[in-house]
Design an enzyme around this catalytic site. Structure first.
Site, PDB file in Angstrom:
ATOM      1  N   GLU A 176       9.908   5.298   1.159  1.00 28.12           N
ATOM      2  CA  GLU A 176       8.976   6.374   0.758  1.00 28.12           C
ATOM      3  C   GLU A 176       9.352   7.701   1.425  1.00 28.12           C
ATOM      4  OE1 GLU A 176       5.617   3.858   1.887  1.00 28.12           O
ATOM      5  OE2 GLU A 176       4.887   4.003  -0.159  1.00 28.12           O
ATOM      6  N   GLU A 211       6.387  -4.411   0.863  1.00 29.07           N
ATOM      7  CA  GLU A 211       5.030  -4.540   1.417  1.00 29.07           C
ATOM      8  C   GLU A 211       4.308  -5.781   0.903  1.00 29.07           C
ATOM      9  OE1 GLU A 211       6.314  -1.720   0.162  1.00 29.07           O
ATOM     10  OE2 GLU A 211       5.762  -0.003   1.412  1.00 29.07           O
ATOM     11  N   GLY A 227       7.764   2.230   4.034  1.00 27.42           N
ATOM     12  CA  GLY A 227       7.602   3.643   4.380  1.00 27.42           C
ATOM     13  C   GLY A 227       8.931   4.367   4.536  1.00 27.42           C
ATOM     14  N   ALA A 265       6.849   1.454   7.672  1.00 29.59           N
ATOM     15  CA  ALA A 265       5.799   1.837   8.612  1.00 29.59           C
ATOM     16  C   ALA A 265       5.779   0.787   9.717  1.00 29.59           C
ATOM     17  CB  ALA A 265       4.467   1.892   7.889  1.00 29.59           C
TER      18      ALA A 265
END
Ligand code: CO8
Length: 254
Positions: A108, A128, A105, A62
């Protein structure tokens, strides 16, 4: 354009295109990819998606620059990144073609696809923890289901990366290709899928995905009712007749 979409017959390839930020996923990308895919999802001639990045990065997570100054209330009010659920709900099969980094992300996103193919240089991770946060787009749940609690815990607690070979051994990746041929080989597989009956491939992924959510007894009943439902399609008649008549089926998508 942060997303480039190209057609190869019944296959739509979506390329993440923020190379300067290693394809970091921001809100715009999320909205763009979901809106492009939702449109194609309804088109009968589109039978498979391929999601890819570039040689260095599938997506390095992200967008940290977008998130850094957000308050708790902003995250809550925006229900930040909840829009990725719509990506999961796309019915047409989707394959992630991962070259380079698939982190946070990005990892993911790959796991939200129905299959993950990797180039030999791929690196997967949920780092993260190093940023003072945890996976937030389903990574803790999907990674644990895919590779098991012990390996997922190791990756999520330490932030270590695993390479393509390890990811395949662990069950995160199903096929590995050289970097140069990853996309071409993935498109070949996507074409195989897109040549099948669309209602059937959609049901096939639905029953497999349901196995992760419900118990065996209920899952077997669900599968049977999906199996029965396919007898409402012309494609079932065509597929079975073609076999008996020793010819290739001509699926129409209904
Ligand atoms: N976000 C924003 N920018 C990024 C990101 C990212 N995730 N990753 C890389 N970039 C940028 C860098 O800042 C740099 O930009 P600039 O040139 O302006 O400095 C550019 O991309 C190139 O990166 P590097 O110079 O760092 O390239 P290296 O080859 O040296 O390193 C790495 C590559 C190892 C991939 C490194 O960039 C890195 O560690 N990136 C961050 C990886 C990461 O921590 N990912 C997890 C992000 S958090 C997340 O994904 C949470 C998801 C859940 C959100 C849910 C909300 C509800």
């Amino acid at each position: 354009m942060d997303i480039i979409d190209k057609h190869y017959g019944g296959v739509v390839v979506l390329q993440l295109n923020r190379p300067k930020n290693l394809n970091a996923l921001n809100t715009n990308i999320m909205h763009d990819i979901v809106s492009i895919m939702s449109k194609y999802d309804k088109e009968p001639e589109v039978g498979c998606f391929v999601i890819t990045g570039n040689e260095k990065a599938f997506a390095a997570g992200a967008d940290i620059k977008e998130m850094v100054d957000k308050s708790y209330l902003e995250m809550l009010d925006e229900d930040f990144f909840a829009g990725w659920e719509q990506f999961v709900n796309i019915k047409t099969p989707k394959i992630a073609a991962v070259s380079g980094y698939a982190l946070g992300g990005g990892c993911e996103l790959a796991m939200m696809c129905d299959m993950v193919f990797a180039a030999e240089n791929a690196k997967f991770g949920q780092p993260e923890i190093k940023l003072g946060v945890i996976p937030g787009i389903g990574g803790s749940q999907r990674l644990t289901k895919l590779i098991g609690r012990v390996k997922a815990m190791d990756m999520i607690l330490t932030g270590k990366f695993i390479d393509a070979k390890e990811a395949k051994q662990a069950g995160l990746v199903s096929r590995i290709f050289p970097v140069e041929t990853l996309l071409e080989e993935t498109i070949k597989v996507a074409k195989i899928i897109s040549n099948y009956s669309k209602p059937t491939t959609q049901k096939a992924k639905e029953v497999v995905n349901r196995a992760e959510e419900i118990g065996l007894k209920e899952g077997v009943l669900f599968e049977r009712s999906m199996f029965h439902s396919l007898f409402a399609t012309q494609d079932q008649k065509e597929g079975m007749k073609a076999f008996i008549e020793k010819r290739d089926p001509d699926f129409k998508g209904f």
